[in-house]
Design a protein around this motif. Structure first.
Motif, PDB file in Angstrom:
ATOM      1  N   ASN A  69      -2.361   8.995  -8.490  1.00  0.00           N
ATOM      2  CA  ASN A  69      -1.702   9.899  -9.337  1.00  0.00           C
ATOM      3  C   ASN A  69      -0.383   9.306  -9.699  1.00  0.00           C
ATOM      4  O   ASN A  69       0.493   9.585  -8.859  1.00  0.00           O
ATOM      5  CB  ASN A  69      -1.541  11.115  -8.664  1.00  0.00           C
ATOM      6  CG  ASN A  69      -1.275  12.297  -9.582  1.00  0.00           C
ATOM      7  OD1 ASN A  69      -0.249  12.042 -10.151  1.00  0.00           O
ATOM      8  ND2 ASN A  69      -1.764  13.524  -9.593  1.00  0.00           N
ATOM      9  N   PHE A  70      -0.213   8.778 -10.821  1.00  0.00           N
ATOM     10  CA  PHE A  70       0.948   8.002 -11.204  1.00  0.00           C
ATOM     11  C   PHE A  70       2.244   9.211 -11.144  1.00  0.00           C
ATOM     12  O   PHE A  70       3.422   8.901 -10.776  1.00  0.00           O
ATOM     13  CB  PHE A  70       0.764   7.427 -12.508  1.00  0.00           C
ATOM     14  CG  PHE A  70       0.301   5.984 -12.470  1.00  0.00           C
ATOM     15  CD1 PHE A  70       0.726   4.780 -13.158  1.00  0.00           C
ATOM     16  CD2 PHE A  70      -1.143   5.785 -11.882  1.00  0.00           C
ATOM     17  CE1 PHE A  70       0.114   3.740 -12.995  1.00  0.00           C
ATOM     18  CE2 PHE A  70      -1.523   4.876 -11.611  1.00  0.00           C
ATOM     19  CZ  PHE A  70      -1.056   3.474 -12.291  1.00  0.00           C
ATOM     20  N   LEU A  78      -6.661   1.283 -12.183  1.00  0.00           N
ATOM     21  CA  LEU A  78      -5.543   1.935 -12.988  1.00  0.00           C
ATOM     22  C   LEU A  78      -4.481   0.952 -13.173  1.00  0.00           C
ATOM     23  O   LEU A  78      -4.141   0.428 -11.861  1.00  0.00           O
ATOM     24  CB  LEU A  78      -5.025   3.332 -12.384  1.00  0.00           C
ATOM     25  CG  LEU A  78      -6.170   4.432 -12.445  1.00  0.00           C
ATOM     26  CD1 LEU A  78      -5.771   5.600 -11.570  1.00  0.00           C
ATOM     27  CD2 LEU A  78      -6.645   4.910 -13.960  1.00  0.00           C
ATOM     28  N   GLY A  79      -3.780   0.758 -14.174  1.00  0.00           N
ATOM     29  CA  GLY A  79      -2.495  -0.066 -13.980  1.00  0.00           C
ATOM     30  C   GLY A  79      -2.743  -1.632 -14.019  1.00  0.00           C
ATOM     31  O   GLY A  79      -2.036  -2.337 -13.863  1.00  0.00           O
ATOM     32  N   ASP A 106       0.915  -1.098   0.059  1.00  0.00           N
ATOM     33  CA  ASP A 106      -0.058   0.044  -0.085  1.00  0.00           C
ATOM     34  C   ASP A 106       1.118   1.305   0.204  1.00  0.00           C
ATOM     35  O   ASP A 106       1.577   1.407   1.023  1.00  0.00           O
ATOM     36  CB  ASP A 106      -0.860   0.097   1.382  1.00  0.00           C
ATOM     37  CG  ASP A 106      -1.739   1.073   1.567  1.00  0.00           C
ATOM     38  OD1 ASP A 106      -1.483   2.097   0.956  1.00  0.00           O
ATOM     39  OD2 ASP A 106      -2.891   1.135   2.328  1.00  0.00           O
ATOM     40  N   VAL A 107       0.773   1.984  -1.153  1.00  0.00           N
ATOM     41  CA  VAL A 107       1.573   3.294  -1.132  1.00  0.00           C
ATOM     42  C   VAL A 107       1.286   4.280  -0.151  1.00  0.00           C
ATOM     43  O   VAL A 107       2.193   4.750   0.325  1.00  0.00           O
ATOM     44  CB  VAL A 107       1.349   3.951  -2.510  1.00  0.00           C
ATOM     45  CG1 VAL A 107       0.215   4.738  -2.727  1.00  0.00           C
ATOM     46  CG2 VAL A 107       2.646   4.692  -2.722  1.00  0.00           C
ATOM     47  N   ARG A 108       0.051   4.262   0.403  1.00  0.00           N
ATOM     48  CA  ARG A 108      -0.143   5.152   1.666  1.00  0.00           C
ATOM     49  C   ARG A 108       0.571   4.885   2.781  1.00  0.00           C
ATOM     50  O   ARG A 108       0.929   5.829   3.768  1.00  0.00           O
ATOM     51  CB  ARG A 108      -1.650   5.394   1.700  1.00  0.00           C
ATOM     52  CG  ARG A 108      -2.200   6.083   0.455  1.00  0.00           C
ATOM     53  CD  ARG A 108      -3.786   6.289   0.709  1.00  0.00           C
ATOM     54  NE  ARG A 108      -4.325   6.326  -0.376  1.00  0.00           N
ATOM     55  CZ  ARG A 108      -5.725   6.002  -0.674  1.00  0.00           C
ATOM     56  NH1 ARG A 108      -6.637   5.338   0.384  1.00  0.00           N
ATOM     57  NH2 ARG A 108      -6.352   6.167  -1.716  1.00  0.00           N
ATOM     58  N   GLN A 109       0.442   3.572   3.211  1.00  0.00           N
ATOM     59  CA  GLN A 109       1.166   3.107   4.453  1.00  0.00           C
ATOM     60  C   GLN A 109       2.668   2.941   4.289  1.00  0.00           C
ATOM     61  O   GLN A 109       3.498   2.847   5.241  1.00  0.00           O
ATOM     62  CB  GLN A 109       0.647   1.764   4.708  1.00  0.00           C
ATOM     63  CG  GLN A 109      -0.773   1.755   5.107  1.00  0.00           C
ATOM     64  CD  GLN A 109      -1.366   0.256   5.676  1.00  0.00           C
ATOM     65  OE1 GLN A 109      -0.581  -0.612   5.770  1.00  0.00           O
ATOM     66  NE2 GLN A 109      -2.775   0.155   5.273  1.00  0.00           N
ATOM     67  N   GLY A 110       3.115   2.911   3.003  1.00  0.00           N
ATOM     68  CA  GLY A 110       4.411   2.788   2.606  1.00  0.00           C
ATOM     69  C   GLY A 110       5.038   1.295   3.130  1.00  0.00           C
ATOM     70  O   GLY A 110       4.379   0.790   3.263  1.00  0.00           O
ATOM     71  N   LEU A 111       6.423   1.339   3.166  1.00  0.00           N
ATOM     72  CA  LEU A 111       7.078   0.028   3.386  1.00  0.00           C
ATOM     73  C   LEU A 111       6.994  -0.205   4.681  1.00  0.00           C
ATOM     74  O   LEU A 111       7.672   0.482   5.625  1.00  0.00           O
ATOM     75  CB  LEU A 111       8.368   0.136   2.704  1.00  0.00           C
ATOM     76  CG  LEU A 111       9.027  -1.085   2.537  1.00  0.00           C
ATOM     77  CD1 LEU A 111       8.299  -2.100   1.609  1.00  0.00           C
ATOM     78  CD2 LEU A 111      10.327  -0.915   1.835  1.00  0.00           C
TER      79      LEU A 111
END
Length: 442
Positions: free
Chosen positions: A124-125, A152-153, A92-97
């Motif tokens: 938003n790519f 998307l994607g 999840d990009v929002r929670q990050g790694l």
């Protein structure tokens, strides 16, 4: 042809189910009107360009604490490693790694299975690409940015997934040797059955690598015929959580059923037929496989002259959606009625591959319509023009009608019964496709 299996792994709330539902689209494999078939959708059939595959969602329980999350994820990753041809690892990009991602990535990397790393919730790519690149640090290849909810994607991701499919597996020629999957709940006697069949047939066990580490394919000779038995036994997980265990065995069953021609569902006579038996049977039913229900440990039951009738009735009621299934009472321990099992397998295989000529089918159709008129609605009557068989395994028929809406499920069932009266088709489901033809096309 066996379809590749793709499993989705990831932490809670990263969007596993959203992605699963988007990919599964409308062709969710769970048939709504099949009683006893699992409600939580664990698997679905997906088609992308020319590829067909079975998608499996390994998730399940959403645990509270961090430690439990990690151990759950490890279990899910292990299921995926054991059963899947390709793994989608979703983050999840929002929670990050996070730490749990890194630990699971280590397991996946060591498994040497193809892994497609997906970073979800990228709306938003342009703006979020730097955050996506952070996931390169997992060391399992290039991260694919997607938004499951925004769709998307997804195409690029599927190109990547299907790129790992083994063309040989997808185009695997039907082997002449019939494959028989032995399925059922844990401890119902699946391994003892295979061992007993082996013992009485004394053949070298050849371990053809199955899709799972511990589903072993065993070749058995009987009366000069070869059979490959796919055994789904060997649930070595000492897992406390029953629900996970059940999910695990169902995923394993899906992958065994996928590769089989005939499915033997083993039921424990001492326990009777259970809800999980019905779930497992439902998987074979949806996939159009030949079906034999073998009641094991029959020797362990106190019996009177009514026992067999009562048991038969109970099984038929619980598995009412598969009245075609053959029923046997056996004992893997004593070998009781095992020769009959081979006879039944041969018969079911024959019916799975039976083709009926169009002329004969239409004679049955005409007679059936004369005995019971097709339904009508608001003055409009269903007209059935003709019927033809288009494939086998399972036998599949196309019926051409003037109006699909008028073709009630009950009338299809009536026609199916008429076809079965004439040709038997014991042990195999029949599939009907209804096509519309306008009057002027006649």
């Amino acid at each position: 042809m066996s379809k590749p299996i793709v499993a989705i792994v990831g932490r809670p709330n990263v969007g596993k189910s959203t992605l699963f539902n988007v990919l599964a689209g409308d062709n969710i494999s769970i048939v709504k009107d099949t009683p006893g078939v699992t409600r939580d959708r664990i698997y679905a059939d997906v088609e992308w360009l020319n590829h067909k595959f079975t998608l499996v969602d390994t998730g399940g329980i959403e645990p509270e604490s961090k430690d439990i999350i990690l151990s759950q994820m490890r279990d899910q990753a292990q299921i995926a490693i054991d059963t899947a041809n390709v793994i989608i690892f979703i983050t999840d990009v929002r929670q990050g790694l996070v730490d749990a991602d890194a630990k699971v990535a280590d397991m996946l990397r060591r498994s040497r299975k193809p892994v497609v790393l997906v970073v979800n919730k990228v709306d938003n790519f342009d703006r979020q690409m730097m955050d996506v690149y952070e996931f390169y640090n997992l060391g399992i290849g290039e991260p694919h940015a997607i938004s499951a909810s925004g769709k998307l994607g997804i195409g690029d991701m599927l190109d990547e997934v299907t790129g790992y499919f083994d063309p040989e597996m997808e185009n695997e020629e039907e082997s002449e040797i019939p494959r028989i999957a032995i399925v059922g709940k844990p401890n119902v006697g699946k391994s003892s059955l295979v061992n007993k069949l082996l013992g009485s047939n004394r053949v070298i066990v050849s371990d053809i690598a199955g899709t799972t580490r511990d589903a072993i394919d065993t070749t058995i000779m009987h009366n000069g015929n070869e059979y490959i038995f796919i055994d789904t036994a060997g649930l070595r997980k000492k897992n406390k959580i029953k629900e996970e265990l059940e999910r695990y065995s169902i995923i394993r069953t899906v992958s065994a059923v996928e590769r089989a021609d005939v499915v033997v569902l083993l039921i424990d006579a001492t326990e009777g037929v259970t809800e999980q038996d019905a779930k497992i049977a439902g998987i074979a039913h949806e996939r159009g496989k030949g079906m034999i229900i073998a009641v094991n440990k029959w020797d362990a039951l106190e019996k009177d002259d009514k026992t067999i009738y009562r048991f038969t009735e109970k099984v038929r009621n619980t598995l009412a959606y598969m009245p075609y299934a053959e029923l046997l009472f056996i004992s893997a321990k004593t070998g009781q009625r095992l020769p009959k099992l081979f006879e039944t397998i041969d018969m079911v295989l024959q019916y799975q591959n039976l083709r009926v000529q169009t002329g004969v089918l239409n004679e049955i159709l005409t007679e059936a319509m004369a005995m019971q008129q097709p339904p009508s609605d608001r003055g409009k009557r269903l007209k059935i023009y003709y019927m033809t068989q288009v494939s086998v395994k399972p036998p599949t028929f196309v019926i051409f009608v003037n109006d699909k809406e008028l073709m009630h499920f009950s009338y299809v069932r009536y026609l199916e019964n008429k076809i079965r009266e004439s040709f038997g088709f014991r042990g195999t489901p029949l599939k009907f496709i209804i096509r519309e033809r306008k009057e002027k096309e006649q």
